[in-house]
Design an enzyme around this catalytic site. Structure first.
Site, mmCIF file in Angstrom:
data_model
loop_
_atom_site.group_PDB
_atom_site.id
_atom_site.type_symbol
_atom_site.label_atom_id
_atom_site.label_comp_id
_atom_site.label_asym_id
_atom_site.label_seq_id
_atom_site.Cartn_x
_atom_site.Cartn_y
_atom_site.Cartn_z
ATOM 1 N N CYS A 186 -25.992 1.931 11.078
ATOM 2 C CA CYS A 186 -25.314 1.553 12.326
ATOM 3 C C CYS A 186 -26.245 0.809 13.273
ATOM 4 O O CYS A 186 -27.410 1.152 13.420
ATOM 5 C CB CYS A 186 -24.715 2.782 12.990
ATOM 6 N N SER A 228 -25.906 13.058 18.010
ATOM 7 C CA SER A 228 -25.986 11.822 17.256
ATOM 8 C C SER A 228 -26.946 10.881 17.960
ATOM 9 O O SER A 228 -27.124 10.940 19.176
ATOM 10 C CB SER A 228 -24.598 11.183 17.176
ATOM 11 N N ASP A 262 -23.068 10.759 8.476
ATOM 12 C CA ASP A 262 -22.809 11.636 9.617
ATOM 13 C C ASP A 262 -21.563 11.233 10.391
ATOM 14 O O ASP A 262 -20.853 12.086 10.930
ATOM 15 C CB ASP A 262 -24.013 11.639 10.564
ATOM 16 N N CYS A 321 -30.104 5.965 5.801
ATOM 17 C CA CYS A 321 -29.384 6.626 6.892
ATOM 18 C C CYS A 321 -29.974 7.973 7.290
ATOM 19 O O CYS A 321 -31.014 8.380 6.809
ATOM 20 C CB CYS A 321 -27.903 6.708 6.548
ATOM 21 N N ASP A 322 -29.227 8.670 8.160
ATOM 22 C CA ASP A 322 -29.781 9.699 9.031
ATOM 23 C C ASP A 322 -30.669 10.741 8.364
ATOM 24 O O ASP A 322 -31.751 11.032 8.845
ATOM 25 C CB ASP A 322 -28.639 10.414 9.752
ATOM 26 N N LYS A 323 -30.209 11.397 7.303
ATOM 27 C CA LYS A 323 -30.990 12.487 6.714
ATOM 28 C C LYS A 323 -31.763 12.045 5.481
ATOM 29 O O LYS A 323 -32.591 12.800 4.975
ATOM 30 C CB LYS A 323 -30.063 13.661 6.331
ATOM 31 N N GLU A 372 -23.950 17.735 14.970
ATOM 32 C CA GLU A 372 -24.089 16.737 16.029
ATOM 33 C C GLU A 372 -22.914 16.845 16.986
ATOM 34 O O GLU A 372 -21.793 17.116 16.578
ATOM 35 C CB GLU A 372 -24.161 15.333 15.440
#
Length: 613
Positions: free
Chosen positions: A193, A515, A81, A122-124, A489
């Site tokens: 992150c 985010s 992202d 990670c995010d997704k 985001e």
């Protein structure tokens, strides 16, 4: 007892061809009597949270085979992202969640696998795999790549992360040399992150759901202790297979572990640790896949009485995920919640008969087990690397200070109400979401003038051109799941507001999302979205908007009669941006938009529409 699913393709004369192909992958006669366990890996060199995963699937595979299973690895996609942000690449981020879920379903069902190990980070990717696991409802365990170490530089007195690099770059008073120093220091290692952003939030929530091992969300990607999590995941999935297929124990199935009460536990943790607002979107989506009636009203109910027990970057600069781990990780937060009577502890997990047993074993304030204390002393080495398990640094002591430490007790909570809130009102009839952990208390009630932007790009241009003034409420619309498409985001607009000194002087409302690195009075997921006829599409420049977090309300201060008249006019024009947007919406994105629901439904596909086909 249920048969192995894999028998469909491994038994019977008519499956001679399939067995021939299985043999070509290395299977022997005895292997056809064992469970075939899929390893859904997500290695890619595009994403720091996944760059170190290449060999970890085979690490798990070897452990599965030692424990008596057959392991077969495949990969899913993974979008970064942060790299996709600020351009049309972000249109693909949320839709990639559905692609990941579908790809896991496709591979597992096409090859009749008996169980899954999900290697995400990670995010997704974690949400997508979670959706697939609940769709498939076969034994599963999650083991993620782990968080990145926080960055270090002599120019800052605190640990750095991605958001620091973005904010300093947007600060016109910062020298090029300072910006470069932050850029080089913010993301020093492999891993997700380093703050409580979306990736780490979701990996922590898999612990609360009962689908991951203790330490999954907080053990650093670089630390040697994380290797044992992968090895143990391999052994555990074989045990889960034996319990289900051998003993007919349905309690090990993901829908029986991650039931309604488990979703309440996950959301309770999310609120207590001030997680990313994206987690709400993903939990709602996962609940739909599990056919669980868990919605924004449940989240609103929980948010009103769950205190905030943990503050981590981006909500505070002092702490990152490495500090959460030193304080005992997620099971210490769960332990504090349990002592406060805020957690369902009678639920099964993949590693213990009940959550209560897991807490007793893994909460550092409850157990005297030196091995557990040793585990949570795992710390950062401060050496840039892209290699997993490459260091064994340990803190000299644990952070067990529940009064002033990283993790607090209920009695010493950062705030009596947690870090997330759901707001309702005429501008968001189906709700919107704010991360209160990142909002200064002085602006919990905020009335301002609407400043309308019909895309993130125009908002960025407007903020940088000083079109946004103190007291404005920036409204970015037509950026929802359908209207974007893809629900971008909004980290750049919020970062630029900070860099302009407007972080506490303005608010931002959008039908897009934020985010996990966002802080400030940033309200997202406005539902229904503008493209679906939501009131956010009727707001005009200069309209007064009142945000009242204590009372969980957000309202456009315009009469019902005026709104009705505006709606009639908008129906004639169509619910689309007034200004042309220079973005290429491909066939893939159009297909996503066609079926996308608003954020209050998790932005999943409209199943009612599909059922009607």
């Amino acid at each position: 007892m249920p048969d192995y699913r894999s028998k469909t393709s491994t038994h019977g004369r008519n499956m001679a061809g399939a067995r021939a192909l299985w043999r070509a992958t290395g299977m022997k006669d005895d292997d056809f009597k064992k469970p075939i366990i899929a390893i859904a890996n997500s290695f890619t060199q595009f994403v720091p949270g996944h760059v170190h995963l290449k060999d970890l699937g085979q690490l798990v595979a070897r452990e599965i085979e030692r424990a008596g299973g057959v392991a077969k690895e495949f990969n899913t996609i993974a979008v970064d992202d942060g790299i996709a942000m600020g351009h049309d690449g972000m249109l693909y981020s949320l839709p990639s969640r559905e692609i990941i879920a579908d790809s896991v379903e496709y591979m597992v069902n096409a090859h009749c696998a008996d169980a899954i190990v999900c290697i995400s980070n990670c995010d997704k990717i974690t949400p997508g795999m979670l959706m697939a696991a609940l769709r498939l409802n076969i034994p599963v365990i999650f083991v993620s790549g782990g968080p990145m170490e926080a960055g270090k530089t002599k120019l800052a007195s605190h640990g750095l992360d991605l958001v620091d690099a973005m904010v300093i770059a947007a600060d016109s008073s910062a020298s090029d040399e300072k910006v470069a120093e932050y850029e080089r220091s913010a993301c020093p290692t492999c891993g997700s992150c380093s703050g409580m952003f979306t990736a780490n939030s979701m990996n922590c929530l898999t612990e609360a759901l009962g689908l991951a091992l203790p330490g999954n969300g907080s053990t650093l990607a670089t630390h040697s202790d994380r290797e044992e999590l992968f090895l143990r995941a391999g052994r555990t999935i074989v045990e889960l297979c034996q319990r289900y297929y051998g003993d007919n124990d349905e309690s090990v199935l993901p829908r029986n572990i991650a039931n309604f009460k488990a979703f309440e536990n996950a959301m309770t943790l999310d609120i207590a640790m001030g997680g990313s607002t994206n987690t709400i979107l993903h939990l709602l989506a996962a609940a739909q896949e599990a056919e669980i009636d868990f919605d924004l009203r449940d989240i609103d109910r929980l948010s009103r009485h769950v205190p905030q027990l943990c503050k981590v970057a981006p909500n505070i600069q002092k702490y990152h995920m490495e500090d959460v781990h030193r304080a005992g990780g997620i099971f210490s937060i769960l332990g504090e919640l349990a002592r406060g009577g805020l957690l369902h502890t009678d639920l099964p997990t993949v590693h213990s008969k009940t959550m209560a047993e897991g807490i007793a074993q893994w909460d550092i304030t409850q157990t005297s087990d030196e091995a557990v204390h040793h585990f949570f002393k795992a710390g950062p080495a401060g050496i840039p690397t892209q290699t997993a398990f490459s260091q064994s640094t340990r803190w000299d002591s644990l952070d067990d200070d529940r009064e002033n430490g990283c993790i607090r007790s209920v009695e010493h909570a950062y705030s009596k109400e947690g870090g997330l809130a759901v707001l309702y009102g005429n501008i968001a009839l189906d709700g919107c979401v704010v991360k209160t952990a990142g909002v200064d208390e002085s602006i919990h009630v905020f009335e301002g003038n609407a400043k309308i932007f019909e895309s993130q790009d125009s908002a960025v241009r407007g903020i940088l051109a000083d079109e946004v003034k103190e007291g404005d409420i920036v409204i970015i619309r037509y950026e929802g799941p359908k209207g974007g498409p893809g629900m971008q985001e909004m980290l750049y607009p919020t970062s630029y507001l900070k860099s302009k000194g407007l972080g506490k002087a303005c608010a931002l409302l959008t039908d897009g999302r934020f985010s996990g690195g966002t802080s400030g009075l940033s309200i997202g997921h406005a539902s229904p979205e503008a493209a679906a006829g939501g009131t956010i599409g009727l707001v005009q420049d200069g309209d007064k908007v009142l945000i009242d977090i204590p009372n969980r309300s957000i309202n456009l201060l315009v009469s019902d009669e005026e709104l009705a008249a505006r709606r009639v006019e908008q129906d004639k024009k169509g619910w689309k941006p007034v200004e042309a947007r220079p973005r290429k919406v491909t066939t893939a994105l159009k297909a996503y938009a066609l079926l996308a629901t608003s954020a209050d439904k998790g932005a999943v596909r409209n199943k009612a529409m599909l059922d009607g086909l």
